[in-house]
Motif scaffolding. Structure first.
Motif, PDB file in Angstrom:
ATOM      1  N   ALA A  86      -4.956   2.434  -0.391  1.00  0.00           N
ATOM      2  CA  ALA A  86      -4.599   2.479  -1.810  1.00  0.00           C
ATOM      3  C   ALA A  86      -3.288   1.737  -2.050  1.00  0.00           C
ATOM      4  CB  ALA A  86      -4.457   3.934  -2.262  1.00  0.00           C
ATOM      5  N   ASP A  87      -3.283   0.908  -3.080  1.00  0.00           N
ATOM      6  CA  ASP A  87      -2.079   0.153  -3.430  1.00  0.00           C
ATOM      7  C   ASP A  87      -1.241   0.854  -4.490  1.00  0.00           C
ATOM      8  OD1 ASP A  87      -2.611  -1.834  -1.595  1.00  0.00           O
ATOM      9  OD2 ASP A  87      -3.767  -3.023  -3.011  1.00  0.00           O
ATOM     10  N   GLU A  88      -1.856   1.783  -5.208  1.00  0.00           N
ATOM     11  CA  GLU A  88      -1.090   2.535  -6.213  1.00  0.00           C
ATOM     12  C   GLU A  88      -1.710   3.909  -6.433  1.00  0.00           C
ATOM     13  OE1 GLU A  88      -2.988   0.706 -10.298  1.00  0.00           O
ATOM     14  OE2 GLU A  88      -1.456  -0.452  -9.262  1.00  0.00           O
ATOM     15  N   VAL A  89      -0.905   4.806  -6.972  1.00  0.00           N
ATOM     16  CA  VAL A  89      -1.350   6.164  -7.283  1.00  0.00           C
ATOM     17  C   VAL A  89      -1.851   6.170  -8.721  1.00  0.00           C
ATOM     18  CG1 VAL A  89      -0.646   8.572  -7.480  1.00  0.00           C
ATOM     19  CG2 VAL A  89       0.373   7.133  -5.707  1.00  0.00           C
TER      20      VAL A  89
ATOM     21  N   GLY B 292       0.823  -1.211   0.000  1.00  0.00           N
ATOM     22  CA  GLY B 292       0.000   0.000   0.000  1.00  0.00           C
ATOM     23  C   GLY B 292       0.849   1.248   0.000  1.00  0.00           C
ATOM     24  N   VAL B 293       0.304   2.305  -0.632  1.00  0.00           N
ATOM     25  CA  VAL B 293       1.026   3.574  -0.707  1.00  0.00           C
ATOM     26  C   VAL B 293       0.418   4.637   0.192  1.00  0.00           C
ATOM     27  CG1 VAL B 293       1.894   3.185  -3.051  1.00  0.00           C
ATOM     28  CG2 VAL B 293      -0.309   4.333  -2.739  1.00  0.00           C
ATOM     29  N   GLY B 294      -0.789   4.375   0.717  1.00  0.00           N
ATOM     30  CA  GLY B 294      -1.450   5.359   1.567  1.00  0.00           C
ATOM     31  C   GLY B 294      -2.938   5.105   1.606  1.00  0.00           C
ATOM     32  N   VAL B 295      -3.710   6.167   1.810  1.00  0.00           N
ATOM     33  CA  VAL B 295      -5.170   6.048   1.837  1.00  0.00           C
ATOM     34  C   VAL B 295      -5.775   6.886   0.724  1.00  0.00           C
ATOM     35  CG1 VAL B 295      -5.453   5.495   4.275  1.00  0.00           C
ATOM     36  CG2 VAL B 295      -5.382   7.873   3.591  1.00  0.00           C
ATOM     37  N   ARG B 296      -6.898   6.397   0.213  1.00  0.00           N
ATOM     38  CA  ARG B 296      -7.648   7.118  -0.816  1.00  0.00           C
ATOM     39  C   ARG B 296      -8.896   7.679  -0.154  1.00  0.00           C
ATOM     40  NH1 ARG B 296      -7.042   7.062  -5.879  1.00  0.00           N
ATOM     41  NH2 ARG B 296      -5.781   5.175  -5.855  1.00  0.00           N
ATOM     42  N   LEU B 297      -9.072   8.982  -0.264  1.00  0.00           N
ATOM     43  CA  LEU B 297     -10.203   9.681   0.331  1.00  0.00           C
ATOM     44  C   LEU B 297     -11.045  10.250  -0.795  1.00  0.00           C
ATOM     45  CD1 LEU B 297     -11.534  10.882   2.879  1.00  0.00           C
ATOM     46  CD2 LEU B 297      -9.854  12.719   2.796  1.00  0.00           C
ATOM     47  N   GLY B 298     -12.354  10.141  -0.662  1.00  0.00           N
ATOM     48  CA  GLY B 298     -13.239  10.669  -1.690  1.00  0.00           C
ATOM     49  C   GLY B 298     -14.627  10.881  -1.136  1.00  0.00           C
ATOM     50  N   VAL B 299     -15.535  11.297  -2.013  1.00  0.00           N
ATOM     51  CA  VAL B 299     -16.940  11.437  -1.643  1.00  0.00           C
ATOM     52  C   VAL B 299     -17.775  10.694  -2.674  1.00  0.00           C
ATOM     53  CG1 VAL B 299     -16.723  13.647  -0.446  1.00  0.00           C
ATOM     54  CG2 VAL B 299     -17.211  13.634  -2.879  1.00  0.00           C
TER      55      VAL B 299
ATOM     56  N   MET C  96      -4.735  13.467  -6.955  1.00  0.00           N
ATOM     57  CA  MET C  96      -4.026  14.557  -6.294  1.00  0.00           C
ATOM     58  C   MET C  96      -3.403  13.890  -5.070  1.00  0.00           C
ATOM     59  SD  MET C  96      -5.128  17.329  -8.029  1.00  0.00           S
ATOM     60  CE  MET C  96      -4.594  18.620  -6.966  1.00  0.00           C
ATOM     61  N   VAL C  97      -2.136  14.166  -4.782  1.00  0.00           N
ATOM     62  CA  VAL C  97      -1.452  13.499  -3.677  1.00  0.00           C
ATOM     63  C   VAL C  97      -1.046  14.526  -2.628  1.00  0.00           C
ATOM     64  CG1 VAL C  97       0.482  12.037  -3.016  1.00  0.00           C
ATOM     65  CG2 VAL C  97      -0.576  11.729  -5.261  1.00  0.00           C
ATOM     66  N   PHE C  98      -1.478  14.292  -1.402  1.00  0.00           N
ATOM     67  CA  PHE C  98      -1.092  15.117  -0.256  1.00  0.00           C
ATOM     68  C   PHE C  98      -0.314  14.216   0.682  1.00  0.00           C
ATOM     69  CE2 PHE C  98      -4.922  16.936  -1.973  1.00  0.00           C
ATOM     70  CZ  PHE C  98      -4.640  18.292  -1.994  1.00  0.00           C
ATOM     71  N   GLU C  99       0.689  14.744   1.341  1.00  0.00           N
ATOM     72  CA  GLU C  99       1.422  13.947   2.312  1.00  0.00           C
ATOM     73  C   GLU C  99       1.496  14.708   3.619  1.00  0.00           C
ATOM     74  OE1 GLU C  99       5.539  11.415   2.765  1.00  0.00           O
ATOM     75  OE2 GLU C  99       4.798  11.930   0.787  1.00  0.00           O
ATOM     76  N   ASP C 100       1.142  14.023   4.696  1.00  0.00           N
ATOM     77  CA  ASP C 100       1.173  14.629   6.016  1.00  0.00           C
ATOM     78  C   ASP C 100       1.631  13.564   7.004  1.00  0.00           C
ATOM     79  OD1 ASP C 100       0.857  16.616   7.952  1.00  0.00           O
ATOM     80  OD2 ASP C 100      -1.212  16.043   8.370  1.00  0.00           O
ATOM     81  N   GLN C 101       2.601  13.886   7.834  1.00  0.00           N
ATOM     82  CA  GLN C 101       3.136  12.986   8.848  1.00  0.00           C
ATOM     83  C   GLN C 101       3.571  11.640   8.247  1.00  0.00           C
ATOM     84  OE1 GLN C 101       1.699  13.245  12.770  1.00  0.00           O
ATOM     85  NE2 GLN C 101       0.074  14.679  12.237  1.00  0.00           N
ATOM     86  N   GLY C 102       4.124  11.710   7.036  1.00  0.00           N
ATOM     87  CA  GLY C 102       4.647  10.510   6.388  1.00  0.00           C
ATOM     88  C   GLY C 102       3.606   9.638   5.714  1.00  0.00           C
ATOM     89  N   VAL C 103       2.353  10.088   5.666  1.00  0.00           N
ATOM     90  CA  VAL C 103       1.280   9.302   5.054  1.00  0.00           C
ATOM     91  C   VAL C 103       0.767  10.024   3.812  1.00  0.00           C
ATOM     92  CG1 VAL C 103      -1.067   8.399   5.373  1.00  0.00           C
ATOM     93  CG2 VAL C 103       0.572   8.290   7.254  1.00  0.00           C
ATOM     94  N   LYS C 104       0.646   9.270   2.719  1.00  0.00           N
ATOM     95  CA  LYS C 104       0.092   9.833   1.484  1.00  0.00           C
ATOM     96  C   LYS C 104      -1.426   9.698   1.503  1.00  0.00           C
ATOM     97  CE  LYS C 104       3.735   9.324  -1.938  1.00  0.00           C
ATOM     98  NZ  LYS C 104       4.868   8.784  -1.244  1.00  0.00           N
ATOM     99  N   VAL C 105      -2.097  10.807   1.151  1.00  0.00           N
ATOM    100  CA  VAL C 105      -3.553  10.819   1.004  1.00  0.00           C
ATOM    101  C   VAL C 105      -3.829  11.111  -0.466  1.00  0.00           C
ATOM    102  CG1 VAL C 105      -5.723  11.887   1.709  1.00  0.00           C
ATOM    103  CG2 VAL C 105      -3.843  11.695   3.353  1.00  0.00           C
ATOM    104  N   LEU C 106      -4.514  10.190  -1.136  1.00  0.00           N
ATOM    105  CA  LEU C 106      -4.824  10.315  -2.561  1.00  0.00           C
ATOM    106  C   LEU C 106      -6.286  10.716  -2.714  1.00  0.00           C
ATOM    107  CD1 LEU C 106      -3.256   6.893  -3.562  1.00  0.00           C
ATOM    108  CD2 LEU C 106      -2.097   9.064  -3.276  1.00  0.00           C
TER     109      LEU C 106
END
Length: 107
Positions: free
Chosen positions: A45-48, A23-30, A53-63
């Motif tokens: 999320a396993d891939e971008v 996994g590369v991070g979390v995917r957030l949506g509506v 759009m990719v945001f990174e905060d505290q070492g975690v990617k949010v897609l």
């Protein structure tokens, strides 16, 4: 434009991804649903994707897909424990109203 995570949310995501082994991070949506019109979607999320759009905060990617970003800009993702329940909470400054059951919101 920014999406942020609390320390608790970042710690939970990092721990889960490590346990999962991928996994590369979390995917957030509506998505359109519920009494008030919109509901949050959150998944690992396993891939971008190219459109993400990719945001990174505290070492975690949010897609986030570009369509969802308009509704989520400024949101803080938290992870909380309340009694026996635990889960992610969304603090969205654009949220104008939330349905009584807590499943959907309106901007």
């Amino acid at each position: 434009m920014a999406i942020t995570l609390t320390e608790a949310a970042a710690r939970h995501v990092t721990k889960y991804l490590a346990r999962r082994g991928k996994g590369v991070g979390v995917r957030l949506g509506v998505k359109t649903t519920g009494c008030s019109g919109l509901a949050y979607k959150l998944e690992y999320a396993d891939e971008v994707a190219p459109e993400d759009m990719v945001f990174e905060d505290q070492g975690v990617k949010v897609l986030i897909d570009p369509k969802s970003l308009a509704y989520l800009d400024g949101t803080e993702l938290d992870f909380v424990r309340e009694g026996l329940n635990e889960g992610f909470k969304f603090r969205n400054p654009q949220e104008k109203d939330r349905c009584g059951c807590g499943e959907s919101f309106r901007v």
